[in-house]
Design a protein around this motif. Structure first.
Motif, mmCIF file in Angstrom:
data_model
loop_
_atom_site.group_PDB
_atom_site.id
_atom_site.type_symbol
_atom_site.label_atom_id
_atom_site.label_comp_id
_atom_site.label_asym_id
_atom_site.label_seq_id
_atom_site.Cartn_x
_atom_site.Cartn_y
_atom_site.Cartn_z
ATOM 1 N N THR A 81 71.879 17.904 38.788
ATOM 2 C CA THR A 81 72.223 16.975 37.729
ATOM 3 C C THR A 81 70.940 16.345 37.201
ATOM 4 O O THR A 81 70.900 16.238 36.017
ATOM 5 C CB THR A 81 73.332 16.073 37.955
ATOM 6 N N HIS A 82 70.168 16.001 38.045
ATOM 7 C CA HIS A 82 68.932 15.346 37.493
ATOM 8 C C HIS A 82 67.596 15.902 37.697
ATOM 9 O O HIS A 82 66.569 15.166 37.390
ATOM 10 C CB HIS A 82 68.917 13.840 38.537
ATOM 11 N N TRP A 83 67.717 16.889 38.361
ATOM 12 C CA TRP A 83 66.131 17.583 38.535
ATOM 13 C C TRP A 83 66.191 19.038 38.084
ATOM 14 O O TRP A 83 67.286 19.876 38.476
ATOM 15 C CB TRP A 83 66.023 17.581 40.042
ATOM 16 N N ASN A 84 65.284 19.426 37.229
ATOM 17 C CA ASN A 84 65.162 21.022 36.994
ATOM 18 C C ASN A 84 63.882 21.571 37.572
ATOM 19 O O ASN A 84 62.784 20.779 37.999
ATOM 20 C CB ASN A 84 64.621 20.865 35.473
ATOM 21 N N GLY A 85 64.266 22.704 38.071
ATOM 22 C CA GLY A 85 63.104 23.629 38.533
ATOM 23 C C GLY A 85 62.628 24.497 37.412
ATOM 24 O O GLY A 85 63.243 25.038 36.508
ATOM 25 N N VAL A 86 61.160 24.423 36.936
ATOM 26 C CA VAL A 86 60.561 25.075 35.905
ATOM 27 C C VAL A 86 59.690 26.259 36.478
ATOM 28 O O VAL A 86 58.482 25.826 37.219
ATOM 29 C CB VAL A 86 59.806 23.941 35.233
ATOM 30 N N ALA A 87 59.883 27.221 36.064
ATOM 31 C CA ALA A 87 58.925 28.510 36.515
ATOM 32 C C ALA A 87 57.682 28.442 35.569
ATOM 33 O O ALA A 87 57.761 28.116 34.399
ATOM 34 C CB ALA A 87 59.656 29.865 36.632
ATOM 35 N N LEU A 88 56.543 28.403 36.343
ATOM 36 C CA LEU A 88 55.389 28.277 35.506
ATOM 37 C C LEU A 88 54.654 29.890 35.482
ATOM 38 O O LEU A 88 53.448 29.989 36.099
ATOM 39 C CB LEU A 88 54.379 27.274 36.249
ATOM 40 N N ASP A 89 55.497 30.608 35.064
ATOM 41 C CA ASP A 89 55.009 32.160 34.857
ATOM 42 C C ASP A 89 54.436 32.439 33.554
ATOM 43 O O ASP A 89 54.284 33.785 33.230
ATOM 44 C CB ASP A 89 56.321 33.121 35.142
ATOM 45 N N GLY A 90 54.314 31.322 32.668
ATOM 46 C CA GLY A 90 53.560 31.763 31.375
ATOM 47 C C GLY A 90 54.516 31.739 30.432
ATOM 48 O O GLY A 90 54.024 31.924 29.227
ATOM 49 N N GLU A 91 55.866 31.908 30.580
ATOM 50 C CA GLU A 91 56.832 32.003 29.390
ATOM 51 C C GLU A 91 57.139 30.658 28.666
ATOM 52 O O GLU A 91 57.275 30.678 27.460
ATOM 53 C CB GLU A 91 58.396 32.174 29.969
#
Length: 128
Positions: A81-91
C-alpha cells in the motif's frame, strides 16, 4: 541506470545515509536529523541483476504509478500500500527515478519531528 548513480541520487538528499541492517548485499537509505530518529526511504540490492529500488509512496499515487508504468509494482517484502518497487531497467528516465526517490524522502521527512524537519530545511509541499 547504474548502481552508483542510484546511490548518488539517494545520498544527495539532506540527512540521507546508507545503512546495511539486512546484510552487506542490501543498501537501506535512511534520513535522520538532530533527534537521532532514522527512517528508511529507499531500499535496494545494488549488486542485483536486474537492478530495482523500493520507494515509499502515497497510496493513491502508488496505484496511479503502477497503472501507468509496468516497471512500477508493489514492493517485494514491504507493505504494498505504501511502497513501490521500481525496476531500473532503463524504461523510466533518470529524472523520473530521481523524482520518485525525492518523493519517498519527502514522505519520510514529513513524518519526522518538527525540529528534525527544520534541521533538514524541509518545506511542506502545497499541490494546487
Amino acid at each position: 541506470m547504474r548502481p552508483e548513480r542510484v546511490r548518488e541520487l539517494c545520498l544527495r538528499l539532506p540527512g540521507a545515509w546508507e545503512d546495511f541492517p539486512f546484510g552487506p548485499e542490501t543498501s537501506v537509505f535512511k534520513v535522520r536529523a538532530g533527534s537521532g530518529v532514522a527512517r528508511m526511504f529507499a531500499l535496494s540490492a545494488l549488486a542485483a541483476t536486474p537492478l530495482s529500488i523500493s520507494l515509499k509512496c502515497e497510496p493513491a499515487l502508488a496505484v496511479a504509478l503502477r497503472a501507468a508504468h509496468p516497471e512500477i509494482t508493489g514492493a517485494w517484502h514491504l507493505n504494498k500500500t505504501h511502497w513501490n518497487g521500481v525496476a531500473l531497467d532503463g524504461e523510466l528516465d533518470e529524472a523520473t527515478v530521481a523524482d520518485l526517490i525525492e518523493d519517498s524522502w519527502d514522505l519520510v521527512v514529513a513524518g519526522l519531528p518538527r525540529r528534525d524537519r527544520e534541521m533538514l530545511a524541509w518545506r511542506e509541499r502545497v499541490d494546487g
